[in-house]
Design a protein around this motif. Structure first.
Motif, PDB file in Angstrom:
ATOM      1  N   ASN A 309       0.808  -1.211   0.000  1.00  0.00           N
ATOM      2  CA  ASN A 309       0.000   0.000   0.000  1.00  0.00           C
ATOM      3  C   ASN A 309       0.848   1.271   0.000  1.00  0.00           C
ATOM      4  O   ASN A 309       0.344   2.359   0.279  1.00  0.00           O
ATOM      5  N   ASP A 310       2.157   1.129  -0.327  1.00  0.00           N
ATOM      6  CA  ASP A 310       3.058   2.274  -0.421  1.00  0.00           C
ATOM      7  C   ASP A 310       3.092   3.093   0.864  1.00  0.00           C
ATOM      8  O   ASP A 310       3.091   4.343   0.836  1.00  0.00           O
ATOM      9  N   ILE A 311       3.092   2.432   1.981  1.00  0.00           N
ATOM     10  CA  ILE A 311       3.189   3.104   3.278  1.00  0.00           C
ATOM     11  C   ILE A 311       4.649   3.139   3.695  1.00  0.00           C
ATOM     12  O   ILE A 311       5.333   2.112   3.696  1.00  0.00           O
ATOM     13  N   PRO A 312       5.184   4.296   4.031  1.00  0.00           N
ATOM     14  CA  PRO A 312       6.609   4.386   4.416  1.00  0.00           C
ATOM     15  C   PRO A 312       6.923   3.510   5.627  1.00  0.00           C
ATOM     16  O   PRO A 312       6.149   3.441   6.583  1.00  0.00           O
ATOM     17  N   ILE A 345       7.120  11.566  10.945  1.00  0.00           N
ATOM     18  CA  ILE A 345       5.989  12.055  10.146  1.00  0.00           C
ATOM     19  C   ILE A 345       6.443  13.193   9.229  1.00  0.00           C
ATOM     20  O   ILE A 345       6.024  13.284   8.060  1.00  0.00           O
ATOM     21  N   HIS A 346       7.326  14.052   9.732  1.00  0.00           N
ATOM     22  CA  HIS A 346       7.854  15.135   8.897  1.00  0.00           C
ATOM     23  C   HIS A 346       8.610  14.567   7.698  1.00  0.00           C
ATOM     24  O   HIS A 346       8.494  15.080   6.576  1.00  0.00           O
ATOM     25  N   ARG A 347       9.348  13.498   7.932  1.00  0.00           N
ATOM     26  CA  ARG A 347      10.081  12.861   6.827  1.00  0.00           C
ATOM     27  C   ARG A 347       9.123  12.221   5.838  1.00  0.00           C
ATOM     28  O   ARG A 347       9.409  12.177   4.634  1.00  0.00           O
ATOM     29  N   VAL A 348       7.957  11.716   6.342  1.00  0.00           N
ATOM     30  CA  VAL A 348       6.979  11.110   5.424  1.00  0.00           C
ATOM     31  C   VAL A 348       6.474  12.154   4.445  1.00  0.00           C
ATOM     32  O   VAL A 348       6.405  11.936   3.229  1.00  0.00           O
ATOM     33  N   TYR A 349       6.114  13.315   4.953  1.00  0.00           N
ATOM     34  CA  TYR A 349       5.581  14.359   4.078  1.00  0.00           C
ATOM     35  C   TYR A 349       6.671  15.006   3.217  1.00  0.00           C
ATOM     36  O   TYR A 349       6.367  15.602   2.175  1.00  0.00           O
ATOM     37  N   ALA A 350       7.915  14.884   3.702  1.00  0.00           N
ATOM     38  CA  ALA A 350       9.018  15.487   2.926  1.00  0.00           C
ATOM     39  C   ALA A 350       9.601  14.535   1.892  1.00  0.00           C
ATOM     40  O   ALA A 350      10.401  14.941   1.044  1.00  0.00           O
ATOM     41  N   THR A 351       9.245  13.245   1.986  1.00  0.00           N
ATOM     42  CA  THR A 351       9.820  12.242   1.093  1.00  0.00           C
ATOM     43  C   THR A 351       8.857  12.017  -0.074  1.00  0.00           C
ATOM     44  O   THR A 351       7.658  12.116   0.063  1.00  0.00           O
TER      45      THR A 351
END
Length: 359
Positions: A309-312, A345-351
């Motif tokens: 599901n493309d979840i980091p 979470i910040h890295r999730v939105y930044a990646t």
């Protein structure tokens, strides 16, 4: 009940067994307490009510015999009037005794057990009419105990009364040729001494009998180990069935948890032993929520679903172990993990969305 059955009943009765016995009217109750209460009621009546009552009835009889012209018996109505008058005087003499007997009997019963209406006690039972059962009750241990109590009351009370009243015997005979007041006084003294002896004897016997009755009741209710197991199965269910139910419940919870993984925002792993799936949406919660967590095979399943599901996925062994031990599914993470999770979470939105795995 055979001796073998009695020997196998080594376990104390459970609360349920004692409650069931109470509901059937099987409660420890000493007869000697009721006898002591009756004797005490009579002694109290003897001290406080009988003297005045005897004076009243003596005056009534004296009035009848000394002034017979007031009580002419020429018609049936006169006879009825005389008998009603005497009956009224006798009722006034005996009514306090009847009331005291009832009150003291109720107190003796309530002091041992709270009153309850049990239909089982009045239900007809054929076994009570059986001569064989009656013979067994008479020559059983409780029957022997009752016989011993009766012999104690007869022998001990008689012996004590003999030593207490032997000096009053001839004085009582002499009083028969005295005035009626002397006869009543002498009789009152003898009866009072006799009642004191009876009270002490029945009081001592009542104390012993209360302990014996409760011990016998507790002993009769003892259970075998198998009975306790059967009772637990009835009250709590069969342990095997309960274990199966718990296993089914765990499987259902696990499936619901696995089904919630696609809704996760990120997954933190050990990398292979632990996996914690977190969801963070500002419109839903102020802090991330644990939607799934697992160990070993379940952890691998969570990773597999996250990759599909493309979840980091973040590999952070210390954080994964700590969160697995301290957080539960469907709950917000503790504040101690806010900073570490916020960075992820910040890295999730930044990646880039295509970058599924961050190391």
């Amino acid at each position: 009940m055979s001796d073998e059955d009695k020997d196998s009943k080594t376990e104390a009765p459970t609360d349920k067994k004692m409650r069931d016995a109470a509901e059937k009217g099987n409660l420890p109750s000493s007869r000697e307490v009721s006898i002591f209460a009756s004797a005490l009621a009579f002694y109290m009546y003897l001290l406080f009510f009988l003297p005045d009552g005897l004076v009243r009835i003596s005056e009534a009889l004296k009035d009848i015999f000394e002034q017979p012209e007031q009580w002419r018996l020429t018609t049936s109505h006169d006879v009825v009037s005389l008998f009603v008058h005497l009956a009224k005087e006798c009722a006034l003499l005996l009514l306090p005794a009847a009331i005291m007997f009832v009150v003291f009997s109720i107190i003796a019963s309530v002091a041992q057990n709270l009153p309850s209406f049990v239909l089982e006690r009045i239900r007809p039972q054929i076994s009570r009419l059986s001569p064989i059962s009656g013979f067994g009750r008479i020559y059983s241990l409780p029957g022997m105990v009752e016989f011993g109590k009766s012999m104690f009351k007869i022998l001990v009370v008689s012996a004590i009364m003999y030593f207490v009243l032997r000096n009053d015997f001839f004085r009582s005979l002499d009083a028969m040729f005295s005035e009626p007041e002397t006869i009543f006084a002498r009789l009152f003294s003898v009866v009072s001494k006799s009642m004191i002896v009876i009270l002490f004897a029945t009081g001592a016997l009542s104390i012993v009998d209360v302990f014996w009755t409760r011990h016998k009741w507790f002993t009769d209710l003892k259970m075998t180990k198998q009975e306790i197991k059967d009772e637990m199965k009835q009250s709590q269910g069969d342990p095997i069935v309960k274990a199966r139910q718990r296993s089914v419940a765990r499987d259902r919870a696990r499936r619901r948890m696995i089904d919630a993984v696609p809704r996760a925002t990120l997954v933190i792993t050990n990398p292979t032993h632990y996996a914690i799936a977190l969801r963070y949406a500002q419109e839903e919660n102020d802090a991330p929520v644990v939607v799934a967590k697992g160990q070993d095979l379940i952890a691998l399943k969570i990773r597999e679903i996250a990759e599909k599901n493309d979840i980091p996925i973040f590999e952070d062994p210390p954080l994964a172990r700590s969160m697995f031990a301290q957080v539960s599914v469907d709950s917000v993470i503790p504040s101690v993990f806010y900073k570490a999770v916020a960075e992820l979470i910040h890295r999730v939105y930044a990646t880039s969305p295509k970058n599924k795995r961050v190391t």
